[in-house]
Design a protein around this motif. Structure first.
Motif, PDB file in Angstrom:
ATOM      1  N   ASP A   1       0.855  -1.184   0.000  1.00 24.66           N
ATOM      2  CA  ASP A   1       0.000   0.000   0.000  1.00 24.66           C
ATOM      3  C   ASP A   1       0.897   1.242   0.000  1.00 24.66           C
ATOM      4  O   ASP A   1       2.018   1.225   0.513  1.00 24.66           O
ATOM      5  CB  ASP A   1      -0.910   0.018   1.226  1.00 24.66           C
ATOM      6  CG  ASP A   1      -1.808  -1.212   1.279  1.00 24.66           C
ATOM      7  OD1 ASP A   1      -2.146  -1.649   2.376  1.00 24.66           O
ATOM      8  OD2 ASP A   1      -2.135  -1.738   0.193  1.00 24.66           O
TER       9      ASP A   1
ATOM     10  N   HIS B   1      -4.094  -2.416  -4.893  1.00 18.72           N
ATOM     11  CA  HIS B   1      -3.199  -1.727  -3.963  1.00 18.72           C
ATOM     12  C   HIS B   1      -3.955  -0.533  -3.384  1.00 18.72           C
ATOM     13  O   HIS B   1      -4.541   0.258  -4.131  1.00 18.72           O
ATOM     14  CB  HIS B   1      -1.928  -1.248  -4.679  1.00 18.72           C
ATOM     15  CG  HIS B   1      -1.056  -2.370  -5.153  1.00 18.72           C
ATOM     16  ND1 HIS B   1      -0.152  -3.011  -4.352  1.00 18.72           N
ATOM     17  CD2 HIS B   1      -0.990  -2.988  -6.370  1.00 18.72           C
ATOM     18  CE1 HIS B   1       0.464  -3.951  -5.051  1.00 18.72           C
ATOM     19  NE2 HIS B   1      -0.046  -3.967  -6.295  1.00 18.72           N
ATOM     20  N   LYS B   2      -3.945  -0.429  -2.077  1.00 16.52           N
ATOM     21  CA  LYS B   2      -4.610   0.701  -1.436  1.00 16.52           C
ATOM     22  C   LYS B   2      -3.737   1.953  -1.539  1.00 16.52           C
ATOM     23  O   LYS B   2      -2.520   1.904  -1.353  1.00 16.52           O
ATOM     24  CB  LYS B   2      -4.886   0.385   0.031  1.00 16.52           C
ATOM     25  CG  LYS B   2      -5.947  -0.692   0.234  1.00 16.52           C
ATOM     26  CD  LYS B   2      -6.219  -0.900   1.712  1.00 16.52           C
ATOM     27  CE  LYS B   2      -7.306  -1.949   1.930  1.00 16.52           C
ATOM     28  NZ  LYS B   2      -7.578  -2.159   3.357  1.00 16.52           N
TER      29      LYS B   2
ATOM     30  N   LYS C   1      -9.261   7.731   0.226  1.00 15.98           N
ATOM     31  CA  LYS C   1      -8.738   6.391  -0.040  1.00 15.98           C
ATOM     32  C   LYS C   1      -9.125   5.975  -1.454  1.00 15.98           C
ATOM     33  O   LYS C   1     -10.259   6.126  -1.876  1.00 15.98           O
ATOM     34  CB  LYS C   1      -9.293   5.384   0.973  1.00 15.98           C
ATOM     35  CG  LYS C   1      -8.790   5.642   2.394  1.00 15.98           C
ATOM     36  CD  LYS C   1      -9.279   4.571   3.355  1.00 15.98           C
ATOM     37  CE  LYS C   1      -8.734   4.808   4.762  1.00 15.98           C
ATOM     38  NZ  LYS C   1      -9.177   3.778   5.713  1.00 15.98           N
TER      39      LYS C   1
ATOM     40  N   GLU D   1      -8.024   2.980  -4.758  1.00 10.84           N
ATOM     41  CA  GLU D   1      -7.477   1.657  -5.057  1.00 10.84           C
ATOM     42  C   GLU D   1      -6.854   1.664  -6.449  1.00 10.84           C
ATOM     43  O   GLU D   1      -7.464   2.155  -7.410  1.00 10.84           O
ATOM     44  CB  GLU D   1      -8.560   0.581  -4.999  1.00 10.84           C
ATOM     45  CG  GLU D   1      -9.083   0.326  -3.604  1.00 10.84           C
ATOM     46  CD  GLU D   1     -10.240  -0.681  -3.613  1.00 10.84           C
ATOM     47  OE1 GLU D   1     -10.538  -1.213  -2.544  1.00 10.84           O
ATOM     48  OE2 GLU D   1     -10.820  -0.898  -4.690  1.00 10.84           O
TER      49      GLU D   1
END
Length: 803
Positions: free
Chosen positions: A27, A115-116, A103, A105
C-alpha cells in the motif's frame, strides 16, 4: 499558486517518508495540498510499487475511488505518475475534521491485483475566520463590577491546525479587555472582561471591534462588531441542566422529528430570568439539517440527514437571558445507519465477444459491487442466473470475476443476456440488478453436412453434354465465411475414365452436370464422391457418394443369334415326317442390347411356304407344328420370322428359317448330289450323323413311351427340337452383357450337341435339346411354363435332363 512555508514543507516530507514506509506492504500513501490544479504530479506510484511502465499499460492500471467519491486522481500510464484529476477542497471533503484522508485503489488486471492508496489532503489557509453573527449584542447592567466577564461566541474558521483561528484582538477602549482561554477539546472561549465600571448616565452604548486572526502564512482575519447596551443590573446568567446533551437518531427520520430539548434556568426575575436559545457555533451542514426553537429549546429535524454524509453532529447552543447574560452547552447528535442505499454494480472490465472455443474458467469480466451502508446493511451478495454457462467468483474485497463454466456453442446459442443481481444483508434487504450482453463469436468448428448420407441420380442415355443430372446440398451452421460451402468432385476414375470427363459440378450451387453423352450399353451406373468444403481457416470438409444410373433408351434393334444371318451360313432344320401337331421343330433365338421393356421381344411369322403348317411362340420364338404332317406337304418349308422389341417406337429384325421334312437324309436330292461330289470323307461324316440321329430318335421314342405310361393315356409322338447356338454366332458386343437384355437367358437355356453339314457345305442343320418350352416372362429370364409342359405333373424333371 499557494505559498507554502517551512512547516508545511516539513509536514509533507514526513508524510512522504510515511508513505514510503507503507509502500513496502503493498500500500502507498501520498500527501497533497488542497486546491492544487489539475495535472499536478502527486507522486510516482509505479516506482513506489516497483511496477514498470509497460506493466501498468498492459495490465490496464486504473484508479478506483471507494464509495461514490469522484475520481480526484488519475494515473499516467506512460510515466506511472499519480496526478490531480479534480481540484480538491479539503473543507468540502472533510469539513472540520482535523485529518482529511481520501482512499483509492489501484486496480491491475490479468491477474487482478489491488493496492490501497491513501491520499492525505493538507490544509491551505484559504479561509478567513467568520463570526456566527454580524453583530454581537451585549446588554450589561451598570452595576457590573470590575472583572465581570461576558462570554461571546468565537469565530469559525473551516481551516484546521495552524491555519485555524489562533488569536483574537479587541479594539482599544476605556472599559473592556478581552480574555481568551482554551477548554478541554481545544476550542477557545472568548470573554469580554469589564476593566472599568460602567456609568449608564454617562454612556448608554459602547461599540467595539473584535478581530479573529488565524495562524496561516500570510494570516487571514475576520472582524465582528460588539454592540454593548448598558442596562440596569442583571447579576445571574442562565444555567443549562446538562453540560452535554446527547441524542441518537435514525438517518431516515422525517422532517419535524424531535431530536432533543435543551433547557436552561435563570434565577433572576422578570425579563432578567427569561431565557432564549440559539445556535452559537454550528456547521453549515448541521444548520441545514436541524432547527432550534428559541423559546422551548427543542431541536428538530429540518432537512435530509444522511448517515453516509455525516454520522455525528456537534452543536453549541447558547442560552441568554433578557439582559445579555448567557451560557452555552454542547449538543451531540449521533445518526444510526439505516439500510437505505441500494447496492450498486460497476462493470470494471468486460470482453463482450467470447470465442465459442473458450475454455471453461476463462475470465471475461470484472464486477465491482458497492453499498454505502455499514455492517450487514453494506454486506452484498452478488449472483447471476443458473441457466447460463457463466458464474461469478469472489475475488478481492468487493470484486468478482465473471468466468465461463462450460463449453460454448454459437450454433446452439449465439448471445446471452446475463442479469447480475446484488442483494445486501439488511432488513429488509435491498437489491439491484444489471444486465450484461455477451456475444459468442464464431469459430469454424462445424464441417458442412449433407442432407442425406448418399444420393441417387438418374440420367437417360444419349443425353446432351452439359445437361443437368442432379443437385446436392450441404449446410454449415457456422457464421459467414465459416458457413459458406463450395462443392467439388473428388478426383478419380470410372473404369479407367477420369471422373472429370464424365461429370462437372457447380462449385456454388452443387448442381451436377454431364460432360458428355452416356451410352447405357457401355456404362450403366457409376459412383462419384462430392466434396463440400467451407471457407473457414483452416477449412473443414465432408463428402458424400452420388450413385449415377444411366437409364436405357430403345436405341438397339433386336439381333438374331439363330438362325445365322444369310450369307454367313445357311442353317437347315430336319423335321421327321412322323411329327404330330404342337411338336417343337425349331426355335428363333434373338437378343436385344437394351434393358427392361425395350428388350422384351416378340416373334411373328411374316411369310411361310405353308401358312397353316407351322406357328411360332410370340414370346418364346419356338416353332411348332399346328397339325400332323401329311404326305402332301412339301419337303422344303421356308419361314420368314420378324423379331420386334417392346420399345417406343419398336425396333425389329427378320430372319429366314429353312426346314426339311424327311426321315432319311438319303431322300434329300441335294444330299445325294453332295455325297457324290464330296467323296469318302463326306460319306464318313454322313454315317456318323445318321448314327447320331438314329440314337437320338430311339431315345426320344423311349421318352415318349415313358411319358405315356406315366399319364396312362394314348401314346403320342412328341418331337422337341431346338437350335443349338455355337459360340461363333454370338456377336462380340453381346458376349459380356450382365443381367440385362436377353442374352443371359439364352445361354443358360440351351446345350449344344452335334452338327451336320449338307453337301453344299454352306448350310448346317442340327438336332438339339430344348431346356424350356415356355415363353419369355417379364423378368427377361426364360423359364419353364407348366401350361406348355407336355409331360404333365407326374414328371418333376426338366425334359432337357433326359438322355
Amino acid at each position: 499558486m499557494l505559498n507554502k512555508g517551512l512547516p508545511a514543507a516539513c509536514l509533507m516530507l514526513i508524510l512522504f517518508l510515511f508513505a514510503m514506509a507503507h509502500g513496502v506492504k503493498g500500500d502507498v500513501s501520498f500527501s497533497v495540498l488542497e486546491e492544487m490544479k489539475r495535472g499536478y504530479v502527486i507522486g510516482n506510484i509505479g516506482k513506489d510499487l516497483g511496477l514498470n511502465v509497460k506493466e501498468l499499460s498492459a495490465r490496464k492500471a486504473r484508479i478506483d475511488a471507494e464509495g461514490n467519491r469522484k475520481g480526484f486522481c488519475n494515473i499516467n500510464l506512460g510515466t506511472g505518475e499519480l496526478t490531480v484529476a479534480e481540484i480538491m477542497d479539503r473543507e468540502s471533503l472533510c469539513r472540520e475534521k482535523l485529518s482529511c484522508v481520501l482512499k483509492f485503489e489501484l486496480v491491475l488486471e490479468n491477474p487482478l491485483e489491488l493496492h490501497k492508496i491513501t491520499l492525505h489532503i493538507q490544509d491551505v489557509n484559504d479561509n478567513s475566520p467568520i463570526f456566527p453573527k454580524e453583530v454581537i449584542k451585549l446588554e450589561i447592567r451598570e452595576s457590573a463590577i470590575k472583572g465581570a466577564r461576558f462570554r461571546m461566541s468565537g469565530a469559525r474558521d473551516p481551516d484546521t491546525g495552524q491555519n485555524a483561528v489562533q488569536n483574537y484582538m479587541l479594539e482599544r477602549n476605556d472599559h473592556f479587555v478581552l480574555a481568551v482561554s482554551s477548554n478541554k477539546d481545544g476550542r477557545k472561549n472568548l470573554e469580554l472582561v469589564l476593566d472599568k465600571e460602567l456609568d449608564r448616565e454617562q454612556q448608554q452604548e459602547i461599540t467595539l471591534i473584535l478581530t479573529a486572526v488565524d495562524g496561516g502564512i500570510p494570516p487571514r482575519s475576520g472582524s465582528v462588531q460588539i454592540h454593548v447596551t448598558i442596562l440596569d443590573a442583571n447579576d445571574n446568567a442562565p444555567e443549562f441542566t446538562q453540560e452535554v446533551y446527547r441524542a441518537t437518531l435514525p438517518e431516515n427520520s422525517p422532517v419535524g422529528t424531535l431530536v432533543l430539548k435543551v433547557s436552561a434556568t435563570d434565577s433572576d426575575e422578570g425579563i432578567n430570568g427569561e431565557v432564549t436559545y440559539e445556535f452559537s457555533q454550528v456547521s453549515t451542514l448541521a444548520e441545514q439539517a436541524f432547527t432550534l426553537d428559541s423559546k422551548t429549546g427543542e431541536i428538530k429535524v429540518n432537512g435530509p440527514i444522511d448517515f453516509e454524509e455525516e454520522s455525528v453532529y456537534e452543536i453549541q447552543v447558547e442560552g441568554k437571558d433578557g439582559f445579555g447574560l448567557s451560557s452555552d452547552t454542547k449538543v451531540i447528535i449521533e445518526l444510526t445507519d439505516v439500510n437505505d442505499n441500494i447496492p450498486e454494480i460497476f462493470l470494471k472490465s468486460l470482453n463482450s465477444h467470447i470465442p465459442e472455443n473458450a475454455l471453461p474458467g476463462t475470465e471475461i469480466g470484472i464486477i465491482n459491487v458497492q453499498d454505502r451502508d455499514l455492517e450487514s446493511n453494506g454486506e452484498v451478495l452478488c449472483v447471476i442466473g443458473s441457466n447460463v454457462p457463466f458464474k461469478l467468483v469472489p475475488s478481492i474485497k468487493k470484486y468478482y470475476s465473471l468466468i465461463t463454466t462450460g463449453e460454448l456453442d454459437r450454433e446452439v446459442k449465439s448471445d446471452y443476456n446475463i442479469t447480475i443481481t446484488a442483494t445486501d444483508q439488511g432488513s429488509p434487504s435491498l437489491a439491484s440488478s444489471k444486465t450484461v450482453y455477451l456475444i459468442v463469436a464464431d469459430v469454424n468448428d462445424n464441417p458442412p453436412a449433407f442432407r442425406q448420407q448418399s444420393y441417387s441420380a438418374h440420367i437417360t442415355e444419349n443425353n446432351k453434354p452439359g445437361s443437368s443430372i442432379f443437385s446436392v446440398s450441404a449446410t454449415d451452421p457456422d457464421w459467414r465465411q465459416n458457413g459458406t460451402v463450395n462443392y467439388a468432385l473428388y478426383p478419380g476414375d470410372v473404369d479407367g475414365t477420369p471422373v472429370s470427363s464424365l461429370l462437372s459440378i457447380n462449385g456454388d450451387t452443387g448442381a451436377i452436370l454431364a460432360v458428355r453423352s452416356f451410352d447405357y450399353e457401355k456404362l450403366k451406373s457409376f459412383k462419384v464422391q462430392v466434396i463440400a468444403r467451407d471457407n473457414g481457416s483452416p477449412p473443414l470438409s465432408s463428402n458424400v457418394t452420388v450413385s449415377v444410373s444411366v437409364a436405357d433408351e430403345n436405341d438397339n434393334a433386336p439381333q438374331i443369334l439363330y438362325p445365322a444371318p444369310e450369307g454367313k451360313s445357311l442353317m437347315t432344320e430336319m423335321v421327321p415326317k412322323a411329327v404330330q401337331a404342337n411338336s417343337l421343330v425349331s426355335k428363333v433365338i434373338a437378343v436385344d442390347g437394351d434393358s427392361g421393356q425395350n428388350s422384351w421381344l416378340s416373334y411373328h411369322i411374316l411369310k411361310a411356304t405353308d401358312a397353316g403348317l407351322f406357328t411360332i411362340g410370340t414370346h418364346s420364338g419356338e416353332i411348332r407344328t399346328q397339325r400332323d404332317i401329311s404326305e402332301n406337304d412339301g419337303m422344303k418349308q421356308n419361314l420368314i420370322v420378324s423379331v420386334k422389341d417392346n420399345g417406343q417406337p419398336p425396333l425389329s429384325a427378320t430372319c429366314t428359317v429353312y426346314l426339311l421334312i424327311s426321315d432319311n437324309l438319303a431322300e434329300i436330292p441335294e444330299l445325294k448330289d453332295m455325297s457324290q461330289g464330296t467323296g469318302s470323307k463326306l460319306t464318313t461324316y454322313l454315317i456318323i450323323a445318321l448314327v447320331s440321329v438314329s440314337i437320338f430318335f430311339l431315345t426320344f421314342v423311349i421318352i415318349i413311351l415313358a411319358v405315356k405310361f406315366c399319364h396312362r393315356r394314348k401314346p403320342r409322338l412328341l418331337f422337341d427340337g431346338a437350335v443349338a447356338i455355337p459360340s461363333a454366332y454370338l456377336p462380340p458386343n453381346y458376349a459380356d452383357v450382365d443381367g440385362t437384355g436377353t442374352l443371359r437367358s439364352v445361354r443358360s437355356a440351351y446345350n449344344y450337341d452335334a452338327y451336320l453339314t449338307t453337301g453344299s457345305r454352306t448350310s448346317d442343320f442340327k438336332f438339339v435339346r430344348s431346356y424350356n418350352d415356355g415363353t419369355l416372362p417379364a423378368d427377361l429370364t426364360l423359364r419353364k411354363t407348366s401350361s406348355q409342359d407336355p409331360f404333365g405333373p407326374c414328371d418333376e424333371t426338366d425334359s432337357s435332363q433326359v438322355k
